[in-house]
Design a protein around this motif. Structure first.
Motif, mmCIF file in Angstrom:
data_model
loop_
_atom_site.group_PDB
_atom_site.id
_atom_site.type_symbol
_atom_site.label_atom_id
_atom_site.label_comp_id
_atom_site.label_asym_id
_atom_site.label_seq_id
_atom_site.Cartn_x
_atom_site.Cartn_y
_atom_site.Cartn_z
ATOM 1 N N PRO A 194 0.820 -1.221 0.000
ATOM 2 C CA PRO A 194 0.000 0.000 0.000
ATOM 3 C C PRO A 194 0.849 1.263 0.000
ATOM 4 C CG PRO A 194 -0.851 -1.587 1.571
ATOM 5 C CD PRO A 194 0.486 -2.105 1.125
ATOM 6 N N HIS A 195 0.273 2.339 -0.478
ATOM 7 C CA HIS A 195 0.989 3.607 -0.518
ATOM 8 C C HIS A 195 1.204 4.152 0.902
ATOM 9 C CE1 HIS A 195 2.035 7.689 -1.499
ATOM 10 N NE2 HIS A 195 2.169 7.308 -2.757
ATOM 11 N N PRO A 196 2.381 4.693 1.203
ATOM 12 C CA PRO A 196 2.611 5.248 2.550
ATOM 13 C C PRO A 196 1.600 6.335 2.931
ATOM 14 C CG PRO A 196 4.433 5.794 1.047
ATOM 15 C CD PRO A 196 3.595 4.744 0.380
ATOM 16 N N ALA A 197 1.049 7.065 1.953
ATOM 17 C CA ALA A 197 0.029 8.075 2.280
ATOM 18 C C ALA A 197 -1.225 7.424 2.860
ATOM 19 C CB ALA A 197 -0.328 8.892 1.041
ATOM 20 N N SER A 198 -1.535 6.200 2.434
ATOM 21 C CA SER A 198 -2.708 5.508 2.982
ATOM 22 C C SER A 198 -2.436 5.065 4.416
ATOM 23 C CB SER A 198 -3.107 4.324 2.095
ATOM 24 O OG SER A 198 -2.235 3.227 2.285
ATOM 25 N N VAL A 199 -1.171 4.765 4.720
ATOM 26 C CA VAL A 199 -0.807 4.447 6.106
ATOM 27 C C VAL A 199 -0.978 5.690 6.981
ATOM 28 C CG1 VAL A 199 1.056 3.658 7.629
ATOM 29 C CG2 VAL A 199 0.780 2.634 5.345
ATOM 30 N N GLU A 237 -0.395 -0.693 13.037
ATOM 31 C CA GLU A 237 -0.499 -1.991 12.366
ATOM 32 C C GLU A 237 -0.149 -1.880 10.889
ATOM 33 O OE1 GLU A 237 -4.368 -4.124 12.746
ATOM 34 O OE2 GLU A 237 -4.484 -2.883 14.560
ATOM 35 N N ASP A 238 -0.682 -0.851 10.260
ATOM 36 C CA ASP A 238 -0.461 -0.707 8.819
ATOM 37 C C ASP A 238 0.995 -0.364 8.515
ATOM 38 O OD1 ASP A 238 -3.068 -1.313 8.511
ATOM 39 O OD2 ASP A 238 -3.736 0.672 7.884
ATOM 40 N N LEU A 239 1.607 0.401 9.400
ATOM 41 C CA LEU A 239 3.035 0.691 9.230
ATOM 42 C C LEU A 239 3.866 -0.583 9.387
ATOM 43 C CD1 LEU A 239 5.390 2.600 8.808
ATOM 44 C CD2 LEU A 239 5.289 3.206 11.240
ATOM 45 N N ALA A 240 3.524 -1.387 10.381
ATOM 46 C CA ALA A 240 4.246 -2.655 10.584
ATOM 47 C C ALA A 240 4.113 -3.547 9.353
ATOM 48 C CB ALA A 240 3.723 -3.357 11.836
#
Ligand code: URA
Ligand code: SF4
Length: 208
Positions: free
Chosen positions: A178-183, A191-194
């Motif tokens: 996923p795109h880092p902007a969505s994180v 969780e999404d960063l991990a």
């Protein structure tokens, strides 16, 4: 609109692309922007990261991933064991598409036809950098590479073949995440960063 081909210079220099892109009139997106934002990083990088398009900060500074999403991406790369200064970062579209609301420029994803018009720049970058792998950040990059039916959620974090759509140079793998902007926007940011870091670790392993 004619597409970007006629503005892409011949030759092998990746540095020459940024200047040339300032003249591009391949689609309508050059209007209402500060400048074209070409990729940046070592010209012999083993890994290329492909985002969507420059954001507000990138449009002003002329460098990809210098805003909030870029800072998160750098942190994730480092945590995954990848040196942020060793990767080449770019976007599928080189001008910032946005709408203006109350004096603020609001990001708007590029349309599929604009992505297609801009593709010669990305292909020129890949052909000059000749990376071993490419990380597709988000749906716009994933669909540019694999077509409109591609879903990041179904394919993330594992080896994917080099796309048929990128014939000039053939690398060893692509990997979608996923795109880092969505994180940044996520309610489950930790969780999404991990999960983003875990995906990038797979890319790091594929390079060993
Ligand atoms: N988002 C992207 O996709 N690319 C950038 O360069 C910055 C934010
Ligand atoms: Fe050219 Fe791409 Fe900018 Fe369109 S978005 S004008 S194709 S560089």
């Amino acid at each position: 609109w004619p597409g970007a081909s006629e503005w892409v210079p011949r030759g092998r220099s990746v540095a020459a692309l940024a200047d040339a892109a300032q003249r591009c009139r391949g689609c309508d997106l050059f209007r209402d922007t500060t400048q074209a934002v070409m990729g940046s990083g070592p010209a012999d990088a083993e890994l290329v990261l492909v985002g969507e398009q420059p954001g507000d900060r990138e449009d002003v500074e002329g460098e990809p991933f210098v805003g909030p999403a870029g800072r998160l991406l750098d942190a994730a790369l480092t945590e995954a064991g990848l040196d942020p200064s060793a990767v080449y970062r770019t976007n599928v579209v080189k001008h910032f598409r946005h709408t203006d609301r109350g004096g603020k420029r609001i990001h708007k994803s590029p349309a599929r036809w604009q992505v297609a018009k801009c593709e010669p720049w990305l292909l020129a970058e890949l052909d000059r950098v000749r990376p071993r792998g490419a990380v597709l950040l988000g749906a716009t990059a994933g669909q540019e590479a694999f077509g409109a039916t591609f879903r990041v959620g179904e394919s993330r974090g594992r080896w994917l073949p080099w796309p048929q759509a990128w014939p000039a140079h053939r690398g060893e793998f692509t990997l979608a995440t996923p795109h880092p902007a969505s994180v940044l926007r996520s309610r489950r940011r930790d969780e999404d960063l991990a999960a983003l870091v875990a995906d990038l670790r797979v890319a790091a392993e594929l390079l060993t």
